[in-house]
Write an enzyme that holds these catalytic residues in place. Structure first.
Site, PDB file in Angstrom:
ATOM      1  N   CYS A  12       0.826  -1.223   0.000  1.00 52.33           N
ATOM      2  CA  CYS A  12       0.000   0.000   0.000  1.00 52.33           C
ATOM      3  C   CYS A  12       0.853   1.264   0.000  1.00 52.33           C
ATOM      4  O   CYS A  12       0.329   2.374  -0.105  1.00 52.33           O
ATOM      5  CB  CYS A  12      -0.927   0.007   1.209  1.00 52.33           C
ATOM      6  SG  CYS A  12      -1.984  -1.445   1.282  1.00 52.33           S
ATOM      7  N   HIS A  65      -9.250   3.613  -1.045  1.00 51.31           N
ATOM      8  CA  HIS A  65      -7.882   3.091  -0.913  1.00 51.31           C
ATOM      9  C   HIS A  65      -7.539   2.149  -2.080  1.00 51.31           C
ATOM     10  O   HIS A  65      -7.431   0.935  -1.894  1.00 51.31           O
ATOM     11  CB  HIS A  65      -7.758   2.396   0.449  1.00 51.31           C
ATOM     12  CG  HIS A  65      -6.396   1.913   0.813  1.00 51.31           C
ATOM     13  ND1 HIS A  65      -5.225   2.458   0.306  1.00 51.31           N
ATOM     14  CD2 HIS A  65      -5.999   0.910   1.649  1.00 51.31           C
ATOM     15  CE1 HIS A  65      -4.182   1.814   0.811  1.00 51.31           C
ATOM     16  NE2 HIS A  65      -4.626   0.872   1.616  1.00 51.31           N
TER      17      HIS A  65
HETATM   18  N1  COA Z   1     -16.560   1.161   4.835  1.00 48.48           N
HETATM   19  C1  COA Z   1     -17.869   1.530   4.814  1.00 48.48           C
HETATM   20  N2  COA Z   1     -18.799   0.959   4.019  1.00 48.48           N
HETATM   21  C2  COA Z   1     -18.380  -0.045   3.241  1.00 48.48           C
HETATM   22  C3  COA Z   1     -17.050  -0.483   3.198  1.00 48.48           C
HETATM   23  C4  COA Z   1     -16.134   0.163   4.042  1.00 48.48           C
HETATM   24  N3  COA Z   1     -14.834  -0.223   4.063  1.00 48.48           N
HETATM   25  N4  COA Z   1     -16.938  -1.495   2.314  1.00 48.48           N
HETATM   26  C5  COA Z   1     -18.172  -1.683   1.804  1.00 48.48           C
HETATM   27  N5  COA Z   1     -19.043  -0.814   2.362  1.00 48.48           N
HETATM   28  C6  COA Z   1     -20.482  -0.697   2.150  1.00 48.48           C
HETATM   29  C7  COA Z   1     -20.854  -0.707   0.682  1.00 48.48           C
HETATM   30  O1  COA Z   1     -20.906   0.598   0.160  1.00 48.48           O
HETATM   31  C8  COA Z   1     -22.226  -1.368   0.720  1.00 48.48           C
HETATM   32  O2  COA Z   1     -23.173  -0.391   1.141  1.00 48.48           O
HETATM   33  P1  COA Z   1     -24.689  -0.444   0.608  1.00 48.48           P
HETATM   34  O3  COA Z   1     -25.250  -1.767   1.064  1.00 48.48           O
HETATM   35  O4  COA Z   1     -25.347   0.725   1.274  1.00 48.48           O
HETATM   36  O5  COA Z   1     -24.598  -0.327  -0.872  1.00 48.48           O
HETATM   37  C9  COA Z   1     -22.097  -2.374   1.846  1.00 48.48           C
HETATM   38  O6  COA Z   1     -21.060  -1.872   2.700  1.00 48.48           O
HETATM   39  C10 COA Z   1     -21.720  -3.766   1.368  1.00 48.48           C
HETATM   40  O7  COA Z   1     -20.657  -3.615   0.446  1.00 48.48           O
HETATM   41  P2  COA Z   1     -19.764  -4.831  -0.040  1.00 48.48           P
HETATM   42  O8  COA Z   1     -18.933  -4.335  -1.174  1.00 48.48           O
HETATM   43  O9  COA Z   1     -20.638  -6.023  -0.268  1.00 48.48           O
HETATM   44  O10 COA Z   1     -18.842  -5.081   1.225  1.00 48.48           O
HETATM   45  P3  COA Z   1     -17.857  -6.284   1.418  1.00 48.48           P
HETATM   46  O11 COA Z   1     -18.392  -7.123   2.540  1.00 48.48           O
HETATM   47  O12 COA Z   1     -17.582  -6.941   0.131  1.00 48.48           O
HETATM   48  O13 COA Z   1     -16.518  -5.550   1.914  1.00 48.48           O
HETATM   49  C11 COA Z   1     -14.979  -5.108   3.662  1.00 48.48           C
HETATM   50  C12 COA Z   1     -16.437  -4.948   3.182  1.00 48.48           C
HETATM   51  C13 COA Z   1     -14.830  -4.365   4.973  1.00 48.48           C
HETATM   52  C14 COA Z   1     -14.657  -6.585   3.872  1.00 48.48           C
HETATM   53  C15 COA Z   1     -14.041  -4.498   2.583  1.00 48.48           C
HETATM   54  O14 COA Z   1     -14.342  -3.132   2.410  1.00 48.48           O
HETATM   55  C16 COA Z   1     -12.574  -4.655   2.934  1.00 48.48           C
HETATM   56  O15 COA Z   1     -12.013  -5.735   2.802  1.00 48.48           O
HETATM   57  N6  COA Z   1     -11.902  -3.581   3.378  1.00 48.48           N
HETATM   58  C17 COA Z   1     -10.505  -3.629   3.765  1.00 48.48           C
HETATM   59  C18 COA Z   1      -9.626  -3.463   2.557  1.00 48.48           C
HETATM   60  C19 COA Z   1      -8.177  -3.685   2.920  1.00 48.48           C
HETATM   61  O16 COA Z   1      -7.841  -4.549   3.689  1.00 48.48           O
HETATM   62  N7  COA Z   1      -7.287  -2.874   2.327  1.00 48.48           N
HETATM   63  C20 COA Z   1      -5.894  -2.923   2.606  1.00 48.48           C
HETATM   64  C21 COA Z   1      -5.632  -2.257   3.887  1.00 48.48           C
HETATM   65  S1  COA Z   1      -3.984  -2.395   4.453  1.00 48.48           S
END
Ligand code: COA
Length: 420
Positions: A92, A366
């Site tokens: 990242c 991100h």
């Molecule tokens: N913060 C807030 N809302 C989020 C979100 C986040 N990080 N990720 C998804 N959403 C919301 C979406 O907009 C969607 O909203 P809606 O139902 O109103 O349309 C809902 O949550 C479901 O979205 P979806 O894409 O199905 O979520 P997901 O379960 O596939 O992913 C996480 C959620 C948290 C698992 C994912 O965002 C993630 O893995 N984040 C971390 C990424 C990471 O690790 N990056 C590297 C860092 S070092």
């Protein structure tokens, strides 16, 4: 530890971003061109013929798009071949490192004009595959084998932090609320809604569907309720996490002496540091990131500044706990005090120490390879008074960026100054 001796000063002449988000129809080329065009628009006298090299930060287009070797492809796509074009991968922190390497190349006297980009197209994979792809940035032998993915790493850090400093989960929610408030004012951000907006729209939806209406009295109550904010890896909830994103960022780095021939709004890179570390099990504790402490020490020393001199900062808030730890690693607050500062609003736009006015990774998005240069875009805007509704008052002159790779194996800290 050898200190940097720059033979030439380095300036950021122009910056650009693509919109961050989830875009089925766009690939890395499309995102990059969008950011490049935005950068051209940020400058008064850009001349592509002057660009001597292209440094690209990209974590894993090979995994996300089955396209490796992206730098020459993008350089050619925007008409810059046959200049030197290379890709840098540091998880990242890829484009933060690319920017620093480009600065070193200019400071060494080799180049005068280097285009630096960052790009990532992540949403082409399903979430489980994205999580697995991201986990390749962790230590396979000691971290992944123990079952860790990134939400798990930062959950472990959050647990250690809470235990050590008796911190409350409310502090994380304050980071989330602040960054979503800031991101809602940023037209490039992935999320345009504040936590308050989301809470109210969930209540409205319940009314429309004839369901019991949740009685959340404020955002903290909403975020504390698993029905509004599900758990991902305790204590990190959905709204503690940065999203999976597509996006690109571009900056034009130039030698100090030619900056004003290209632009009326340069900012100068006056400090830079980078450090590395091993996996989590090798660390003395989990409530700080030693590479960030060391990178910032180098950057402050080079700039001859202290943490109190920083007017505005963009830090790597891949999870809310990461922002709190960053504000301590960077010396903005004493160790163990960052969570209280978040609750007291010290890091908000009108606080004593504005952090992540762009919305940060949490709200702006991100796209991992684009994040480091994306942070510089916000600092350039803030220092030039161009951040519109997000503008920090009091004429900020000094800005800092903090970009982390992995669970803290890489950290780059850069300090910028506006002159005049
Ligand atoms: N913060 C807030 N809302 C989020 C979100 C986040 N990080 N990720 C998804 N959403 C919301 C979406 O907009 C969607 O909203 P809606 O139902 O109103 O349309 C809902 O949550 C479901 O979205 P979806 O894409 O199905 O979520 P997901 O379960 O596939 O992913 C996480 C959620 C948290 C698992 C994912 O965002 C993630 O893995 N984040 C971390 C990424 C990471 O690790 N990056 C590297 C860092 S070092």
């Amino acid at each position: 530890m050898s200190e940097l001796k720059w033979k030439k000063g380095v300036a950021v002449a122009g910056v650009g971003l693509s919109k961050f988000g989830a875009f089925k129809e766009k690939n890395s080329r499309d995102l990059f061109v969008e950011a490049y065009q935005d950068m051209i628009n940020s400058m008064q006298r850009y001349n592509p013929e002057k660009v001597e090299a292209f440094y690209l930060g990209n974590f894993s287009s090979d995994q996300f798009e089955k396209q490796a070797h992206l730098a020459p492809i993008l350089a050619s796509w925007i008409g810059l071949s046959p200049i030197t074009a290379l890709r840098i991968e540091d998880a990242c922190a890829s484009s933060g490192v690319a920017l620093r390497q480009a600065a070193l190349a200019i400071a060494s006297g080799q180049y005068d004009v280097v285009l630096v980009g960052g790009v990532e197209k992540m949403t082409s994979l399903e979430i489980a595959a994205v999580t697995e792809a991201l986990a390749t940035a962790a230590d396979t032998q000691f971290e992944v084998s123990a079952g860790f993915t990134f939400p798990g790493f930062y959950a472990a850090m959050a647990t250690a932090y809470m235990h050590e400093f008796q911190a409350s989960r409310e502090a994380f929610y304050h980071v989330s609320i602040k960054n979503r408030n800031n991101g809602a004012l940023n037209e490039y951000a992935q999320f345009g809604q504040t936590i308050f907006d989301i809470m109210e729209s969930k209540k409205r939806r319940a009314v429309q569907k004839g369901l019991p209406v949740p009685e959340w009295k404020d955002e903290i109550e909403f975020l504390s309720d698993p029905k509004g904010n599900p758990m991902v890896a305790w204590p990190m909830t959905l709204f503690d996490c940065s999203p999976v994103s597509d996006g690109a960022a571009v900056a034009l780095l130039v030698s100090e002496e030619i900056a004003s021939s290209l632009t009326d709004t340069p900012i100068y890179m006056i400090g830079s540091g980078q450090a590395s570390d091993g996996a989590l099990p090798e660390r003395e504790n989990l409530y700080s990131i030693p590479a960030a402490v060391e990178a910032s020490r180098q950057a402050y020393q080079m700039a001859n500044l202290t943490p109190d001199d920083i007017d505005v900062a963009e830090v790597h808030d891949c999870f809310t706990i990461a922002e709190i730890i960053a504000t301590e690693d960077l010396g903005f607050f004493e160790r163990g005090e960052g969570w209280k500062a978040a609750i007291e609003g010290k890091t908000s736009r009108d606080g004593s120490r504005p952090v992540n006015t762009s919305g940060g990774l949490k709200s702006k998005g991100h796209p991992v390879g684009a994040t480091g240069v994306g942070q510089i875009v916000e600092i350039w805007k803030q220092l030039n008074g161009l951040a519109e509704e997000r503008q920090v008052q009091g004429d900020p002159k000094i800005g800092l960026t903090h970009n982390v790779g992995g669970s803290g194996q890489t950290c780059v800290v850069n300090i910028f100054e506006r002159r005049g």
